[in-house]
Motif scaffolding. Structure first.
Motif, PDB file in Angstrom:
ATOM      1  N   SER A 198      -8.222  16.225   5.841  1.00  0.00           N
ATOM      2  CA  SER A 198      -9.507  16.601   5.279  1.00  0.00           C
ATOM      3  C   SER A 198      -9.300  17.361   3.981  1.00  0.00           C
ATOM      4  O   SER A 198      -8.175  17.593   3.548  1.00  0.00           O
ATOM      5  CB  SER A 198     -10.178  17.552   6.264  1.00  0.00           C
ATOM      6  OG  SER A 198      -9.333  18.670   6.463  1.00  0.00           O
ATOM      7  N   THR A 199     -10.407  17.771   3.371  1.00  0.00           N
ATOM      8  CA  THR A 199     -10.326  18.619   2.187  1.00  0.00           C
ATOM      9  C   THR A 199      -9.531  19.883   2.506  1.00  0.00           C
ATOM     10  O   THR A 199      -8.745  20.366   1.683  1.00  0.00           O
ATOM     11  CB  THR A 199     -11.737  19.006   1.713  1.00  0.00           C
ATOM     12  OG1 THR A 199     -12.545  17.833   1.668  1.00  0.00           O
ATOM     13  CG2 THR A 199     -11.687  19.655   0.352  1.00  0.00           C
TER      14      THR A 199
ATOM     15  N   ILE B  32      -4.839   9.407  11.567  1.00  0.00           N
ATOM     16  CA  ILE B  32      -3.484   9.053  11.150  1.00  0.00           C
ATOM     17  C   ILE B  32      -3.493   7.550  10.833  1.00  0.00           C
ATOM     18  O   ILE B  32      -4.147   6.766  11.536  1.00  0.00           O
ATOM     19  CB  ILE B  32      -2.488   9.336  12.287  1.00  0.00           C
ATOM     20  CG1 ILE B  32      -2.479  10.824  12.631  1.00  0.00           C
ATOM     21  CG2 ILE B  32      -1.089   8.861  11.932  1.00  0.00           C
ATOM     22  CD1 ILE B  32      -1.903  11.722  11.575  1.00  0.00           C
TER      23      ILE B  32
ATOM     24  N   VAL C 164      -3.075  -6.445   9.977  1.00  0.00           N
ATOM     25  CA  VAL C 164      -3.678  -5.599   8.949  1.00  0.00           C
ATOM     26  C   VAL C 164      -2.671  -5.241   7.856  1.00  0.00           C
ATOM     27  O   VAL C 164      -3.048  -5.015   6.701  1.00  0.00           O
ATOM     28  CB  VAL C 164      -4.298  -4.337   9.594  1.00  0.00           C
ATOM     29  CG1 VAL C 164      -4.821  -3.378   8.557  1.00  0.00           C
ATOM     30  CG2 VAL C 164      -5.427  -4.754  10.527  1.00  0.00           C
TER      31      VAL C 164
ATOM     32  N   TYR D  34      -2.346  -6.011  16.023  1.00  0.00           N
ATOM     33  CA  TYR D  34      -3.327  -5.507  15.057  1.00  0.00           C
ATOM     34  C   TYR D  34      -2.646  -4.988  13.807  1.00  0.00           C
ATOM     35  O   TYR D  34      -3.021  -5.296  12.679  1.00  0.00           O
ATOM     36  CB  TYR D  34      -4.173  -4.404  15.709  1.00  0.00           C
ATOM     37  CG  TYR D  34      -5.281  -3.953  14.820  1.00  0.00           C
ATOM     38  CD1 TYR D  34      -5.215  -2.744  14.149  1.00  0.00           C
ATOM     39  CD2 TYR D  34      -6.396  -4.761  14.614  1.00  0.00           C
ATOM     40  CE1 TYR D  34      -6.233  -2.340  13.298  1.00  0.00           C
ATOM     41  CE2 TYR D  34      -7.419  -4.369  13.769  1.00  0.00           C
ATOM     42  CZ  TYR D  34      -7.333  -3.153  13.113  1.00  0.00           C
ATOM     43  OH  TYR D  34      -8.329  -2.766  12.268  1.00  0.00           O
TER      44      TYR D  34
ATOM     45  N   LYS E  37      -1.585   4.661  20.928  1.00  0.00           N
ATOM     46  CA  LYS E  37      -3.009   4.983  20.984  1.00  0.00           C
ATOM     47  C   LYS E  37      -3.716   4.723  19.670  1.00  0.00           C
ATOM     48  O   LYS E  37      -4.922   4.820  19.573  1.00  0.00           O
ATOM     49  CB  LYS E  37      -3.200   6.439  21.388  1.00  0.00           C
ATOM     50  CG  LYS E  37      -2.651   7.432  20.386  1.00  0.00           C
ATOM     51  CD  LYS E  37      -2.583   8.835  20.976  1.00  0.00           C
ATOM     52  CE  LYS E  37      -1.809   9.772  20.079  1.00  0.00           C
ATOM     53  NZ  LYS E  37      -1.209  10.890  20.779  1.00  0.00           N
ATOM     54  N   ARG E  38      -2.956   4.440  18.611  1.00  0.00           N
ATOM     55  CA  ARG E  38      -3.593   4.207  17.323  1.00  0.00           C
ATOM     56  C   ARG E  38      -3.677   2.742  16.938  1.00  0.00           C
ATOM     57  O   ARG E  38      -4.406   2.383  16.012  1.00  0.00           O
ATOM     58  CB  ARG E  38      -2.869   4.996  16.228  1.00  0.00           C
ATOM     59  CG  ARG E  38      -2.952   6.472  16.530  1.00  0.00           C
ATOM     60  CD  ARG E  38      -2.292   7.351  15.528  1.00  0.00           C
ATOM     61  NE  ARG E  38      -2.413   8.741  15.985  1.00  0.00           N
ATOM     62  CZ  ARG E  38      -1.441   9.628  15.979  1.00  0.00           C
ATOM     63  NH1 ARG E  38      -0.259   9.305  15.495  1.00  0.00           N
ATOM     64  NH2 ARG E  38      -1.644  10.855  16.439  1.00  0.00           N
TER      65      ARG E  38
ATOM     66  N   PRO F  45      -9.401   3.887  11.875  1.00  0.00           N
ATOM     67  CA  PRO F  45     -10.622   3.442  12.559  1.00  0.00           C
ATOM     68  C   PRO F  45     -11.892   4.118  12.061  1.00  0.00           C
ATOM     69  O   PRO F  45     -12.952   3.498  12.053  1.00  0.00           O
ATOM     70  CB  PRO F  45     -10.389   3.785  14.032  1.00  0.00           C
ATOM     71  CG  PRO F  45      -9.103   4.502  14.111  1.00  0.00           C
ATOM     72  CD  PRO F  45      -8.442   4.510  12.790  1.00  0.00           C
ATOM     73  N   ARG F  46     -11.807   5.390  11.670  1.00  0.00           N
ATOM     74  CA  ARG F  46     -12.989   6.046  11.100  1.00  0.00           C
ATOM     75  C   ARG F  46     -12.872   5.939   9.590  1.00  0.00           C
ATOM     76  O   ARG F  46     -12.123   5.128   9.076  1.00  0.00           O
ATOM     77  CB  ARG F  46     -13.051   7.509  11.570  1.00  0.00           C
ATOM     78  CG  ARG F  46     -13.283   7.630  13.071  1.00  0.00           C
ATOM     79  CD  ARG F  46     -13.363   9.061  13.526  1.00  0.00           C
ATOM     80  NE  ARG F  46     -12.072   9.748  13.458  1.00  0.00           N
ATOM     81  CZ  ARG F  46     -11.887  11.003  13.840  1.00  0.00           C
ATOM     82  NH1 ARG F  46     -12.907  11.714  14.314  1.00  0.00           N
ATOM     83  NH2 ARG F  46     -10.698  11.565  13.759  1.00  0.00           N
ATOM     84  N   THR F  47     -13.630   6.766   8.856  1.00  0.00           N
ATOM     85  CA  THR F  47     -13.487   6.716   7.399  1.00  0.00           C
ATOM     86  C   THR F  47     -12.597   7.833   6.882  1.00  0.00           C
ATOM     87  O   THR F  47     -12.170   7.817   5.736  1.00  0.00           O
ATOM     88  CB  THR F  47     -14.870   6.837   6.717  1.00  0.00           C
ATOM     89  OG1 THR F  47     -15.524   8.011   7.211  1.00  0.00           O
ATOM     90  CG2 THR F  47     -15.727   5.614   7.012  1.00  0.00           C
ATOM     91  N   GLU F  48     -12.342   8.834   7.729  1.00  0.00           N
ATOM     92  CA  GLU F  48     -11.475   9.951   7.334  1.00  0.00           C
ATOM     93  C   GLU F  48     -10.819  10.519   8.570  1.00  0.00           C
ATOM     94  O   GLU F  48     -11.207  10.195   9.694  1.00  0.00           O
ATOM     95  CB  GLU F  48     -12.321  11.068   6.692  1.00  0.00           C
ATOM     96  CG  GLU F  48     -12.613  10.879   5.224  1.00  0.00           C
ATOM     97  CD  GLU F  48     -11.417  11.136   4.315  1.00  0.00           C
ATOM     98  OE1 GLU F  48     -10.348  11.494   4.805  1.00  0.00           O
ATOM     99  OE2 GLU F  48     -11.561  10.938   3.100  1.00  0.00           O
ATOM    100  N   MET F  49      -9.830  11.374   8.344  1.00  0.00           N
ATOM    101  CA  MET F  49      -9.286  12.237   9.400  1.00  0.00           C
ATOM    102  C   MET F  49      -8.279  11.588  10.329  1.00  0.00           C
ATOM    103  O   MET F  49      -7.626  12.273  11.082  1.00  0.00           O
ATOM    104  CB  MET F  49     -10.406  12.850  10.274  1.00  0.00           C
ATOM    105  CG  MET F  49     -11.373  13.737   9.523  1.00  0.00           C
ATOM    106  SD  MET F  49     -10.542  15.038   8.623  1.00  0.00           S
ATOM    107  CE  MET F  49     -10.083  16.135   9.947  1.00  0.00           C
TER     108      MET F  49
ATOM    109  N   PHE G 248      -5.183   1.819   6.746  1.00  0.00           N
ATOM    110  CA  PHE G 248      -6.272   1.495   7.646  1.00  0.00           C
ATOM    111  C   PHE G 248      -6.392   2.587   8.694  1.00  0.00           C
ATOM    112  O   PHE G 248      -5.396   2.979   9.326  1.00  0.00           O
ATOM    113  CB  PHE G 248      -6.105   0.143   8.359  1.00  0.00           C
ATOM    114  CG  PHE G 248      -7.306  -0.128   9.207  1.00  0.00           C
ATOM    115  CD1 PHE G 248      -7.330   0.231  10.556  1.00  0.00           C
ATOM    116  CD2 PHE G 248      -8.472  -0.610   8.635  1.00  0.00           C
ATOM    117  CE1 PHE G 248      -8.477   0.072  11.325  1.00  0.00           C
ATOM    118  CE2 PHE G 248      -9.620  -0.779   9.399  1.00  0.00           C
ATOM    119  CZ  PHE G 248      -9.627  -0.431  10.738  1.00  0.00           C
TER     120      PHE G 248
ATOM    121  N   ILE H 262      -7.123  20.227   4.734  1.00  0.00           N
ATOM    122  CA  ILE H 262      -5.711  19.863   4.815  1.00  0.00           C
ATOM    123  C   ILE H 262      -5.159  19.680   3.402  1.00  0.00           C
ATOM    124  O   ILE H 262      -4.057  20.103   3.075  1.00  0.00           O
ATOM    125  CB  ILE H 262      -5.521  18.580   5.647  1.00  0.00           C
ATOM    126  CG1 ILE H 262      -6.032  18.763   7.069  1.00  0.00           C
ATOM    127  CG2 ILE H 262      -4.077  18.114   5.618  1.00  0.00           C
ATOM    128  CD1 ILE H 262      -5.244  19.764   7.888  1.00  0.00           C
TER     129      ILE H 262
END
Lengths: 755, 288, 160
Positions: free
Chosen positions: B101-102, B192, B270, B266, B260-261, B186-190, B184, B104
């Motif tokens: 994040s900002t 690994i 990707v 996949y 888990k990621r 799964p979310r847009t930020e945050m 890549f 970090i």
């Protein structure tokens, strides 16, 4: 009862919340913010195994460590017999509760508490935990709900014989009970159908995700009285549970609800509170216990993962003639998933003659589930709303239109029992249809989905005490912890009823010694039920003010009216008196009969059910399976929005949780049954950049059973999103996703398989 | 209990002396965004924490012969404000800036990201694509090494006991060069990185690729330098045929795990997608 | 374990404290200095509830050691209001109902303050990405983002 008045001064506005200044400055005290002199740090030792027998626990080295003032295990708690009591929308068993807060004989999940210490510093407490030796015999474990139902599954409880089955089985199993709900004859119904669609779905367990870990500060005195400070949705429940577990008289325990950093149902039971009390009793000093984020994920009450199957039959004009479902919910380590409400809600929004729902409550080696915002309903309604979407697409009927043709209305017999009174489901559908979002154009790889949701909402025991200060300002006390801004709504309702400035009403949440028993904050009940108590107390105060004015003027009380916050003579015949303000009457309270106050204790009935309809637009990246939510609109019937901005906030927050449940949130276990993602890094709740603005439309179909028409709002909004997103993905790429979360690897695999 | 001490030396020499005295039981602290998490989890139990942030060599960015020397402890926030590095090596800067994040970003550094040795480290594939050189100081003085030779296994580097990374040299860029990093999540930020791809390339006047490097992250036990991927680009105009070859080379190079990621399938798929997309961005930057 | 003596400045006030080497800045603020406005939501830098400004940079205080505050300036939520007067962001959050339970609010306010000091005219996307490290579970972020954007507009208006 009274109808909603048309000219409201405060109801429907959005005044600044009374706890606001403290919250934007960091002054507000949450669970972990209280410090008492001499306070010790309490920490809990937790099982690293998903399922194991405890052969022995040796705490001698920990007890001997300098700085350690108390050590406890289950041996410090009196054994409980199996006793079921209501808790929110679920039921609770004291023996299970006791075993959950401190394992006895067996550990049943990774993270299950086995011992606890209180020491003079965090570092010493950590070191003491390392010195406790637990001898485990690891047992095979089972986590998946269907695997747990297999005949050869590892059994969690030897004395669990499935209830709701005749004859009662003679072999223990992991199925605590079966639930059956049925009306009409589904076989006859399906026989009349022109189209039948059946689908199976799977959902992963998810957590409420509150930002504040559980925290409690306990202080036990030598005479058996104790004080407890904790973040909770129900401090009266906490008092009852702790008193029972510790063998105390209820009135010897005084519980104060701190500000609470989110609950969503997950803070309606106890975990650390009895432990902190026991450690305090043993050590003779106050003890603060706070969960780490890892502990919260491993050992609080995430909701069920589930396997569901839904079959719906319709005639070619879209009329539903039969609905059937089989729902299997994980309860976690002890019985008590929300299977009952799950079964009840599945088809509830619709007028269907023939419905049959079967549910299974299944224990698995995971933390015991606690309530999560409309417990059970998001899972079952996701399945039904997904199938309805398929039906609408197959028949070529607009999905909102399909729902309109089948919507429950006033007088509809709900499949789970009661006849609906005045409800606003059809109104939400109409509002969604008319919304500009519904007709906005879409681009490539984009799709739109809609889904609806229903929740009963509850009433319950509530108290309110209203005290008029000598200057005419008011202190309003209730027993409902404020998790969404209810203090503001209570002040609004009091101010509106009395006819005074809302800024002159100070609302507090009283502790358990200072107000009567109040049922926990949950079930979307506070604005409705505690609100009723507040309104009633306000009316009583108004009556008293009239009487006092009558005394001051020496006229009959019938000749006094209360208007715009003033006592006035009823007419010219009553006499020429200047109106008396609240403040003027209050200043003479001592002379006219004593302090002016009202105390109301009631059990509110007549909660109005809530309905919502959501519209979701997504864009799918076909090369990576990533799903982006482009636009989201949530329509909900709120009866009457007392505080408009807070009602919008409830809708937006619930929708965001549902979107997370739909796309990326899940519990991931390794093959040993240990939780692999016990943190916010890999338990992926939506972040600010994941979501668009969430537009809300409040429809108001008044609940006739509340003076202002209030319906509960907090829980409905989490129900539609999972199906709304799934339906949108199907519209975008022509693929029906049946497993939640619909994370990128799953979407990409589905695209590659062309399924 | 492990008695822990904290020191904050103001020179590399002093830091190296402290490292030597601690005999392998010291940890270097730059931004702390990995170190403090590991300390809290009990994954590491050092006896000494050496805070390097008072050492000016590790916290400054200097222009050197048209290239840049970036201190190992320079934070993402600081690098993100450096106009020179942003202009010359936007892929490296964006890679570092993707970490967390900002908040970090206010702390995380290339030195920490590299030496933590995670196969999914975001800054590293871009640094490898840039063929950055690190300066390492130790008991025997200083030496240089290519960034691509540092991480040798998950959480393991080729640094000797008592050595520390001081800074990174990013060479001057030929004209018509560009780099890019994509990951890549799964979310847009945050999150690994599930897959990371760093590309650096140079084009000639006709738009033909004359040099290229491709590095992949999170798809093997260490970052991968994909020679076949680079070969697919060099000599081409980065047309569809070259992109298809690149995609295939990236996928072929992957040796990922299921965790888990992400799954093997996949990540592999990707990796090809990101290699192509990063290349296109680098191409746009090279063309100015 | 010998304690470290740290001299620092917190919200403009010269401050001294003792801390153990492994104590984070968050531990020190809350447990030693009783500044409980910064919250521990995760302890691993994933939620932003502990956000402070350290030496001019927005950071998670759970990922800095207390010892690192030596000679630095630390700004916490307790210093955001100016005496009796709220910072415009605090006022806007209240007016815009940009908080429900309020546990994430100190972190968001500090983070938003840091954003507007650097970029007085952020777009919605820029606001969302800057604040991505601050988790909120109650609001769905909508009213928070609106409050920041409106406050930025107000503050620009006041400068003009």
């Amino acid at each position: 009862m009274t109808s909603v008045t048309t000219e409201l001064k405060w109801v429907g506005k959005s005044p600044i919340r009374p706890d606001g200044a403290d919250k934007v400055t960091g002054r507000a005290k949450f669970g972990a913010d209280l410090m008492l002199p001499g306070m010790l740090v309490g920490k809990v030792l937790r099982s690293p195994h998903a399922h194991a027998a405890i052969k022995s626990i040796d705490t001698t080295k920990a007890e001997a460590l300098p700085g350690v003032k108390a050590v406890m295990t289950a041996a410090d708690i009196e054994p409980m017999s199996s006793e079921w009591v209501p808790a929110g929308e679920l039921q609770l068993n004291y023996r299970d509760l006791s075993n959950n807060i401190m394992a006895s004989g067996k550990v049943l999940y990774d993270g299950h508490a086995v011992a606890a210490v209180a020491a003079t510093s965090a570092a010493i407490a950590d070191a003491a935990l390392q010195l406790i030796v637990v001898d485990y015999e690891v047992l095979p474990h089972v986590i998946d709900v269907e695997e747990a139902m297999e005949p050869d599954a590892p059994i969690l409880h030897d004395d669990m014989f499935t209830q709701g089955v005749t004859p009662t089985p003679d072999k223990p199993s992991n199925v605590f009970k079966e639930v059956d709900i049925a009306v009409g004859d589904v076989d006859a119904g399906f026989a009349k159908a022109d189209l039948i669609i059946e689908r199976s779905f799977k959902t992963a367990p998810v957590h409420q995700g509150y930002l504040e870990p559980h925290a409690a500060v306990a202080s036990f005195a030598e005479d058996g009285q104790a004080e407890l400070w904790c973040c909770t949705q129900g401090h009266f429940s906490v008092r009852a549970y702790c008193a029972k577990l510790l063998g105390m008289d209820i009135s010897d325990l005084r519980v104060t609800a701190s500000e609470i950093g989110g609950g969503f149902g997950g803070k309606t039971t106890v975990y650390l509170e009895p432990v902190a009390l026991l450690l305090s009793r043993k050590s003779g000093r106050p003890v603060r216990a706070v969960m780490t984020r890892e502990d919260v994920f491993r050992a609080s009450g995430p909701t069920s993962g589930a396997a569901t199957w839904v079959k719906v039959g319709v005639t070619k004009d879209g009329k539903i003639v039969a609905g059937q479902a089989v729902l299997k919910y994980q309860a976690g380590a002890f019985a008590g998933s929300p299977i009952q409400p799950g079964c009840m809600c599945a088809f509830a929004p619709y007028d269907i003659e023939n419905v049959k729902v079967k549910g299974y409550d299944v224990v698995t080696n995971r933390p015991k589930v606690a309530a999560y915002r409309a417990p059970g309903a998001p899972i079952s309604e996701h399945a039904v709303e997904s199938v309805l979407d398929e039906i609408s697409k197959k028949l070529g009927i607009d999905p909102l239109e399909l729902r309109e043709r089948n919507a429950a209305k006033e007088g509809t017999n709900a499949a789970y029992g009661p006849k609906f009174g005045v409800i606003g489901f059809a109104d939400t559908l109409a509002a969604a249809k008319a919304h500009p979002h519904y007709s906005a154009p879409l681009g490539p790889n984009q799709g739109r989905g809609v889904a609806s949701g229903f929740w009963f909402n509850i009433g319950g025991e509530s108290c309110a005490t209203l005290n008029v200060a000598e200057d005419g300002t008011l202190v309003l006390a209730t027993g409902s912890p404020d998790i969404g801004g209810s203090r503001a709504s209570m002040a609004i309702m009091a101010a509106e009823t009395i006819g005074m400035d809302v800024a002159d009403v100070r609302t507090i949440v009283a502790d358990t010694a200072s107000i009567g028993y109040t049922f926990l904050t949950g079930g979307s009940r506070v604005t409705f039920a505690t609100g009723m108590a507040v309104i009633e107390a306000s009316k009583q105060v108004t009556e008293t003010l009239r009487e006092r004015a009558a005394k001051i003027w020496d006229i009959s009380v019938d000749a006094v009216v209360w208007e715009d916050g003033h006592a006035k003579p009823a007419g010219a015949n009553a006499g020429e008196f200047e109106p008396l303000s609240l403040g003027e009457i209050a200043a003479q309270a001592g002379k006219t009969g004593g302090p002016i106050s009202a105390n109301v204790a009631l059990n509110a009935e007549g909660a109005g059910p809530g309905f919502g309809t959501h519209i979701c637009d997504v864009e799918v990246d076909r090369e990576t399976g990533a799903v982006k939510v482009l636009r989201y609109t949530a329509v909900q019937d709120c009866g009457k929005a007392i505080h408009k901005a807070y009602v919008e906030g409830q809708i937006q927050g619930g929708a965001a949780q549902g979107i997370g449940w739909a796309l990326n949130e899940e519990y991931i276990y390794n093959k040993e049954g240990r939780l692999d993602n016990a943190g916010f890094l890999d338990y992926r709740i939506p972040v600010a950049s994941d979501l668009p603005m969430i537009d809300t439309v409040i429809v108001e179909v008044a609940n006739p059973n509340h003076p202002y028409g209030v319906r509960g709002v907090g829980e409905v909004p989490i129900i539609p999103p999972m199906a709304a997103v799934a339906n949108a993905i199907d519209s975008a790429i022509g693929i029906r996703m049946t497993e939640l979360p619909m994370s990128p690897p799953k979407v990409l695999a589905a695209l590659d398989n062309g399924s | 209990m492990n008695a822990l001490t904290y020191e904050s030396p103001d020179s590399v020499d002093e830091a190296v002396k402290l490292l030597a005295a601690a005999d392998g039981n010291a940890k270097l602290l730059a931004g702390g965004t990995d170190l403090l998490v590991q300390l809290r989890m009990g994954m590491i139990t050092p006896s000494l924490i050496i805070d390097v942030k008072k050492i000016s060599e590790t916290t400054v960015v200097k222009e050197v012969n048209g290239g840049y020397r970036v201190g190992a402890a320079v934070s993402g926030a600081v690098l993100g404000e450096h106009e020179g590095m942003k202009s010359a090596w936007p892929g490296v800067v964006e890679a570092l800036e993707l970490i967390g994040s900002t908040q970090i970003q206010g702390r995380a550094s290339m030195g920490g990201n590299l030496c933590n040795g995670s196969p999914a480290a975001d800054a590293v594939p871009a640094m490898i694509a840039a063929d950055a050189i690190c300066t390492i100081a130790g008991p025997n003085g200083r030496r240089e090494a290519r960034v691509e030779d540092i991480v040798i296994g998950p959480g393991v580097t080729s640094l000797e006991t008592g050595e520390m990374v001081v800074d990174f040299l990013f060479p001057a860029r030929p004209a018509r060069s560009g780099d890019a990093y994509l990951r890549f999540i799964p979310r847009t930020e945050m999150d690994i990185a599930v897959v990371g791809a760093g590309v650096s390339l140079t084009l000639d006047e006709a738009g033909v690729c004359t040099a290229a490097r491709l590095a992949l992250g999170a798809v093997a036990a260490t970052q991968l330098v994909v020679e076949d991927g680079a070969a697919a680009l060099i000599g081409s105009t980065l047309d569809d045929a070259a992109m298809a070859k690149l995609d295939a080379a990236a996928r072929a190079a992957c040796r990922p795990i299921d965790d888990k990621r992400g799954t093997i399938e996949y990540r592999t798929k990707v990796a090809g997608v990101l290699a192509r997309r990063a290349t296109k961005i680098a191409q746009q930057r090279a063309e100015g | 374990m010998a304690k470290i003596h740290v001299t620092t400045t917190i919200n403009g006030e010269p401050t001294e404290f003792l801390c153990e080497p492994q104590q984070t800045l968050l531990d020190v603020l809350r447990d030693e200095l009783r500044l409980t406005g910064s919250k521990e939501g995760c302890g691993t830098g994933d939620c932003g509830a502990c956000s402070v400004i350290l030496d001019g940079r927005l950071v998670c205080s759970c990922l800095a050691l207390g010892a690192e505050a030596e000679g630095q300036e630390v700004e916490t939520i307790e210093g955001m209001a100016d005496g009796d007067n709220f910072h415009p962001l605090q006022q806007k959050f209240l007016e815009g109902a940009a908080l429900q339970c309020g546990i994430c609010t100190p972190g968001f306010l500090i983070a938003a303050k840091s954003l507007l000091e650097r970029n007085p005219d952020p777009s919605e996307t820029e606001v969302r990405y800057w604040l991505a490290g601050n988790l909120c579970r109650c609001t769905g972020y909508d009213k928070i983002i609106r409050a920041v954007l409106e406050c930025a507009a107000d503050m620009r208006g006041n400068q003009a």
